[in-house]
Scaffold this active site. Sequence first.
Site, PDB file in Angstrom:
ATOM      1  N   GLY A   6       0.781  -1.235   0.000  1.00 27.11           N
ATOM      2  CA  GLY A   6       0.000   0.000   0.000  1.00 27.11           C
ATOM      3  C   GLY A   6       0.808   1.277   0.000  1.00 27.11           C
ATOM      4  N   HIS A 103       2.154   0.303 -13.041  1.00 24.56           N
ATOM      5  CA  HIS A 103       2.862  -0.945 -13.338  1.00 24.56           C
ATOM      6  C   HIS A 103       4.372  -0.676 -13.306  1.00 24.56           C
ATOM      7  CE1 HIS A 103       3.366  -4.947 -15.031  1.00 24.56           C
ATOM      8  NE2 HIS A 103       4.300  -4.434 -15.818  1.00 24.56           N
TER       9      HIS A 103
HETATM   10  C1  GRF Z   1       3.813  -1.495  -7.280  1.00 29.75           C
HETATM   11  O1  GRF Z   1       5.137  -1.747  -7.624  1.00 29.75           O
HETATM   12  C2  GRF Z   1       2.948  -1.459  -8.508  1.00 29.75           C
HETATM   13  O2  GRF Z   1       3.617  -1.016  -9.626  1.00 29.75           O
HETATM   14  C3  GRF Z   1       2.562  -2.909  -8.669  1.00 29.75           C
HETATM   15  O3  GRF Z   1       2.389  -3.368  -7.356  1.00 29.75           O
HETATM   16  C4  GRF Z   1       3.233  -2.632  -6.474  1.00 29.75           C
HETATM   17  C5  GRF Z   1       2.407  -2.153  -5.323  1.00 29.75           C
HETATM   18  O4  GRF Z   1       3.186  -1.612  -4.284  1.00 29.75           O
HETATM   19  N1  GRF Z   1       1.397  -3.021  -9.507  1.00 29.75           N
HETATM   20  P1  GRF Z   1       2.444  -0.917  -3.051  1.00 29.75           P
HETATM   21  O5  GRF Z   1       1.427  -1.909  -2.518  1.00 29.75           O
HETATM   22  O6  GRF Z   1       1.785   0.340  -3.539  1.00 29.75           O
HETATM   23  O7  GRF Z   1       3.504  -0.630  -2.045  1.00 29.75           O
END
Ligand code: GRF
Length: 185
Positions: A6, A103
Amino acid sequence: MASGAGSNFEGLVAACRSQQLAAEVALLVVNNPGCGAEQRAARLGVPCQRIDHRDHASRQSLDRALIEAFRQAQVDLVVMAGWMRIVTPVLVDAYPDRLINIHPSLLPSFRGLDAVGQALAAGVQLTGCTAHLVRPEVDAGPVLVQAAVPVHAGDDHDSLTARIQRQEHRILPLAVALAAARLAA
Ligand code: GRF
């Protein structure tokens, strides 16, 4: 929408609260009970709803539950900030040009799972992250913002992920502002 740690969710909340982004995070939806995002929402005082994919027989049923939650919270834009489930046209069509994904690669390179591992395996010297509007095809759709990130000699999965995530936290609020501006135009 978040499934994991998150950090992008918290970055968006911070951008709104510092008035860098003229928006409010009305609701966090998580699918994994106890995930980091859920804990951050409690700490930040952001309403959080758990919609567990394991309670739904199909992806479409999960998407309908998401839409219902978003309608009740009267959201204008939806951000998939580390949502680790494939969404269907049910959700995409309910929020046309209003559904954003982040992404960890320079799309269209390294779509799908473990984009950071894919980049390391490919031996690229430059990767990054992409915030884009969601279309039914996975990790596709009009690019809103991208940031390039160098791969350093000796990088491992963790060090490269951390460098990419710093850029994610920077570009995601910009992407939300851009998507809103596109709608207004
Ligand atoms: C991020 O690296 C995003 O690009 C991918 O999942 C990860 C989520 O990280 N889709 P977080 O939960 O926001 O720390």
